[in-house]
Design an enzyme around this catalytic site. Structure first.
Site, PDB file in Angstrom:
ATOM      1  N   GLY A  87       0.866  -1.280   0.084  1.00 12.63           N
ATOM      2  CA  GLY A  87       0.069  -0.039   0.194  1.00 12.63           C
ATOM      3  C   GLY A  87       0.739   1.285  -0.116  1.00 12.63           C
ATOM      4  CG  ASN A 169      -1.063  -7.066  -1.773  1.00 12.82           C
ATOM      5  OD1 ASN A 169      -1.758  -6.950  -2.527  1.00 12.82           O
ATOM      6  ND2 ASN A 169      -1.095  -7.372  -0.635  1.00 12.82           N
ATOM      7  CG  ASN A 202      -5.721  -7.034  -1.263  1.00 17.06           C
ATOM      8  OD1 ASN A 202      -6.650  -7.095  -0.848  1.00 17.06           O
ATOM      9  ND2 ASN A 202      -5.039  -5.685  -1.257  1.00 17.06           N
ATOM     10  CB  SER A 205      -8.806  -3.678  -0.877  1.00 18.83           C
ATOM     11  OG  SER A 205      -9.192  -2.345  -0.892  1.00 18.83           O
ATOM     12  CG  ASN A 207     -10.897   1.410  -0.278  1.00 19.08           C
ATOM     13  OD1 ASN A 207     -11.780   1.819   0.404  1.00 19.08           O
ATOM     14  ND2 ASN A 207      -9.743   1.467   0.297  1.00 19.08           N
ATOM     15  N   GLY A 297      -4.389   1.264  11.590  1.00 21.92           N
ATOM     16  CA  GLY A 297      -3.848   2.242  12.586  1.00 21.92           C
ATOM     17  C   GLY A 297      -4.254   1.549  13.830  1.00 21.92           C
TER      18      GLY A 297
END
EC number: 1.3.5.2
Length: 396
Positions: A87, A169, A202, A205, A207, A297
């Site tokens: 990312g 990835n 992947n 995600s 998105n 995070g």
């Protein structure tokens, strides 16, 4: 040898620390792009005397070599268990440099077969107070063919002979229909396999519309079976979402074992707002509950730990796990490793805390090995051993 401009994190903390300490200021995506442009130029010119000298100084500051931290996993020798998550270096422009930052491995991408611009900006937001980020990037990247050219231009050592392990990835192109996803992934992986130490599927995600449907056992099995038919296939891992139900996690663990996957990476960003539903973004004026995108995070830390524990309980030690999500200290890294992760990855915490986070974690792991009387980090994996504090902790 002159000191590195990043020595002791002084440069980062002086110039970038104040910027990252609040949600305003420089655009988060633009800041990353600027840094990667500079790093990409350095990677292409890393043999030049001046660039080489600076990079050696950087390595002297940030690398921590210790045979106890080494592991051989799915045929790859990892000099230490701390990696850069996918990312950040989406197009692999700095692939030749990440070992200088102390990383034992780095994952480039996510890359798709078709290059794509991603979602409209703004699409990356800092949540400084929470040490978190919200992103809805949408797999923006130059495409698999461009990534291959970029990696070849850097004249990297061949797989197995690099100072840091390189993972690639791979994701689904937005223009590709879900039923055609296996061919889309296969096209990228077949092209990039000769350059990868390992590859990541992947499917998690939030998105890319419909992508998470590929985590369904039948869809994922079909995808894995297609990739394993490639003429040359590197070790394959799958990256999963934190928002899966426990039964789905168990199913993926079983599938990974049955299909001979090299491991599972847990976790990607979360659609859950994790108690921050009413947190308002300064850039848009909307709350996180109203915004699209994945959360990363510190708020993700507990769920990421739970998923690692669930995978370990389901699959046992036979399946390699890579822990990612909310890791920003040696203590959190140790907790993830002793829960079952053989390796860990950094991203959001590394952005907020700077390059010195890597050596702080490595030094903290070394101290824990000393205090527990362990001969290698592999002995700590899945052990459940507690963090033992001491006056000389690298964390202070």
């Amino acid at each position: 040898m002159p000191p590195s401009p990043l020595s002791s994190g002084a440069f980062y903390q002086r110039w970038l620390g104040p910027v990252l300490a609040n949600d305003e200021g420089l655009d988060a995506e633009q800041l990353s792009c600027t840094a990667l442009t500079a790093l990409g130029q350095a990677s292409l010119r890393r043999q030049w005397p001046l660039v080489s000298t600076v990079l050696e100084g950087l390595a002297g500051d940030l690398q921590r070599r210790d045979l106890r931290l080494e592991q051989v996993l799915f045929g790859c020798r990892f000099p230490n268990p701390v990696g850069l998550a996918a990312g950040f270096d989406k197009n692999g422009v700095a692939a030749g440099l990440w070992d200088r930052f102390g990383f034992g491995f780095a994952e480039v991408g996510t890359v798709t077969w078709h290059g794509q611009p991603g979602n409209p900006r703004p699409r990356l937001f800092r949540l400084a107070q929470e040490q978190a980020a919200l992103n809805r990037m949408g797999f923006n990247n130059d495409g698999a063919q461009a990534l291959r050219r970029t990696l070849e231009r850097q004249r990297l050592a061949p797989p197995g002979r690099r100072p840091a392990v390189l993972g690639i990835n791979v994701g689904k192109s937005k223009v590709t229909a879900l039923e055609q996803a296996p061919e889309d992934y296969a096209s990228s992986l077949e092209l990039l396999a000769p350059l990868a130490d390992y590859a990541v599927i992947n499917v998690s995600s939030p998105n890319t519309p419909g992508l998470r449907d590929l985590q369904d056992s039948s869809q994922l099995r079909r995808l894995v079976e297609r990739l394993r038919r490639l003429p040359a296939c590197p070790p394959l891992l799958v990256k999963i979402a934190p928002d899966l139900e426990d039964e789905a996690i168990d199913g993926i663990a079983r599938l990974a074992f049955e299909e001979g996957l090299a491991g599972v990476i847990a976790v990607n960003t979360s659609l859950d707002r994790l108690g921050l539903e009413q947190r308002r973004l300064l850039q848009t004026g909307r709350t996180l509950a109203e915004e699209a995108g994945g959360l990363s995070g510190a708020p993700l830390r507990q769920r990421a730990l739970e998923v690692i524990r669930r995978l370990r309980a389901s699959a046992g030690p036979a399946l390699t796990l890579i822990g990612v999500g909310g890791i920003d200290s040696a203590e959190i890294a140790w907790e993830r490793i002793t829960a079952g992760a053989s390796l860990i990855q950094l991203y959001t915490g590394w952005i907020f805390q700077g390059p010195e986070l890597v050596p702080r974690i490595l030094e903290g792991l070394q101290l824990q090995l000393d205090r527990h009387g362990l001969r290698s980090i592999a002995e700590a994996v899945g052990s459940g051993l507690p963090w033992l504090p001491g006056s000389e902790d690298a964390e202070g």
